[in-house]
Design a protein around this motif. Structure first.
Motif, PDB file in Angstrom:
ATOM      1  N   VAL A 113       0.864  -1.181   0.000  1.00 53.94           N
ATOM      2  CA  VAL A 113       0.000   0.000   0.000  1.00 53.94           C
ATOM      3  C   VAL A 113       0.897   1.226   0.000  1.00 53.94           C
ATOM      4  N   VAL A 114       0.341   2.404  -0.214  1.00 56.22           N
ATOM      5  CA  VAL A 114       1.150   3.618  -0.223  1.00 56.22           C
ATOM      6  C   VAL A 114       1.749   3.841   1.164  1.00 56.22           C
ATOM      7  N   GLU A 115       2.845   4.579   1.202  1.00 61.04           N
ATOM      8  CA  GLU A 115       3.656   4.694   2.405  1.00 61.04           C
ATOM      9  C   GLU A 115       2.880   5.210   3.611  1.00 61.04           C
ATOM     10  N   ASP A 116       1.975   6.157   3.386  1.00 65.08           N
ATOM     11  CA  ASP A 116       1.229   6.724   4.522  1.00 65.08           C
ATOM     12  C   ASP A 116      -0.064   5.961   4.808  1.00 65.08           C
ATOM     13  N   ARG A 117      -0.262   4.816   4.151  1.00 62.94           N
ATOM     14  CA  ARG A 117      -1.355   3.879   4.410  1.00 62.94           C
ATOM     15  C   ARG A 117      -2.738   4.477   4.150  1.00 62.94           C
ATOM     16  N   ARG A 118      -2.843   5.447   3.248  1.00 60.65           N
ATOM     17  CA  ARG A 118      -4.154   5.976   2.892  1.00 60.65           C
ATOM     18  C   ARG A 118      -5.029   4.874   2.284  1.00 60.65           C
ATOM     19  N   THR A 119      -6.321   4.994   2.436  1.00 57.44           N
ATOM     20  CA  THR A 119      -7.249   4.008   1.893  1.00 57.44           C
ATOM     21  C   THR A 119      -7.666   4.320   0.468  1.00 57.44           C
ATOM     22  N   SER A 120      -7.188   5.419  -0.095  1.00 60.21           N
ATOM     23  CA  SER A 120      -7.439   5.759  -1.495  1.00 60.21           C
ATOM     24  C   SER A 120      -6.325   6.671  -1.983  1.00 60.21           C
ATOM     25  N   LEU A 121      -6.084   6.633  -3.290  1.00 65.95           N
ATOM     26  CA  LEU A 121      -5.146   7.583  -3.882  1.00 65.95           C
ATOM     27  C   LEU A 121      -5.768   8.971  -3.945  1.00 65.95           C
TER      28      LEU A 121
END
Length: 347
Positions: A113-121
């Protein structure tokens, strides 16, 4: 303050929160080209498990560490299951078996997942979703065999089997289904190579080998009656961030495709803004804002961190007029003839 200025201010605030603290604190020095500009060149990998839109059953904007770890573990386990041959394949087929169209080796979904763990781009609107469409904005999905749906703006599938004009733009080797612009993760070949020379930046995407040559010399956009598949891009440096403004898209593509099998609106009046910021040796911060008042009720912004790749781009030999499309259509015609013959025989 106008609505557009409010959106821009909101996006800038989001960027400030997401860019790693080490970069913001000046603990890392941006490498520079011979002419003094930030060096963002190289091959960048934009795979991620993080979806473009926040799933409807997810309320939080950020995953917990445990949830992120579970998602990444599940991805690895899924790939292992999909690659494993079935019992029948072990008994009857050579090593490797029949993988159909693709197995996970080819799909290349990513495992993080993206580094900051967001649930959406998508970071704006705050719900992490593509905004509602304006009334009358066209939506295309596979299976819509209505003549009004032409031109076909879907990336990976068409509206029928009657001819090449009915197939999606990626099937016709015109645009890849993850290359945009804007660049969005999906499928495979999720790499972009950036080249820099004084006054110009070039973006070469691995999928369908699309390239954009972006002047940085302040020249105006081409005349409004000149329309292009990838639009007309102009760039400039805003501090250490490369800003790319793209207009003059053709009406033959969608304003935005949330995934390869759907398309929204016409890109004819879309204004796309992209920002590229190198934040450490291995990370390129990529942000894009889609502004199309003919399609969406408000602009929206997405952010992802591309990772420095340790490999070169591979050739993706897909060209307009590719014989593969001829084979697809020839097979469809054969199926139709066989169905017609069977129906006639029954009568």
């Amino acid at each position: 303050m106008t609505y557009r200025k409010t959106v821009v201010a909101s996006a800038l605030l989001i960027v400030a929160l997401i860019v790693p603290a080490a970069f913001a604190a000046g603990a890392w020095t941006v490498p520079r080209t011979a002419d003094g500009q930030p060096d963002i060149s190289g091959v960048w990998d934009f795979r991620t498990l993080t979806p473009l839109q926040r799933p409807g059953d997810v309320e939080s904007a950020v995953l917990s560490e445990d949830a992120a770890a579970d998602a990444e573990k599940a991805s690895i386990e899924r790939a292992a299951r999909e690659d494993a041959p079935s019992d029948l394949e072990r008994e009857t087929l050579p090593v490797g078996g029949n993988v159909g169209g693709y197995n996970s080796f080819w799909m290349d979904r990513g495992a993080r997942v993206v580094e900051d763990r967001r649930t959406s781009l998508i970071v704006d609107p705050p719900d992490g979703r593509i905004p509602p469409r304006v009334e009358g904005a066209q939506e295309q999905i596979p299976g819509d065999d209505k003549p009004s749906d032409r031109p076909v703006r879907i990336r990976a599938a068409g509206i029928g089997r009657n001819g090449p004009e009915d197939r999606g733009v990626s099937e016709r080797c015109l645009l890849g289904f993850n290359t945009g612009p804007p660049i969005t993760p999906g499928g495979y070949n999720q790499n972009v190579q950036i080249f820099q020379v004084p006054g110009t930046v070039a973006l070469l995407t691995e999928m369908v080998h699309d390239s954009r040559i972006i002047p940085l010399d302040g020249r105006p956009h081409v005349a409004d009656d000149i329309r292009q598949w990838k639009g007309d891009s102009r760039g400039y440096w805003d501090g250490d961030t490369l800003v790319v403004e793209t207009t003059n898209f053709t009406h033959k593509i969608a304003s935005f495709s949330p995934h390869p099998f759907a398309s929204y609106g016409s890109a004819e009046k879309m204004h796309l803004t992209e920002r590229f910021t190198r934040v450490d040796d291995d990370t390129l911060h990529y942000e894009f804002t889609v502004n199309d008042p003919r399609t969406f009720t408000q602009p929206f912004t997405a952010i992802l961190q591309m990772q420095k790749a340790d490999h070169a781009l591979y050739e993706y030999a897909c060209h307009e007029g590719n014989y593969g499309l001829h084979n697809v259509l020839a097979g469809a015609r054969q199926e139709e003839q066989e169905a017609a013959a069977s129906q006639q025989a029954q009568h």
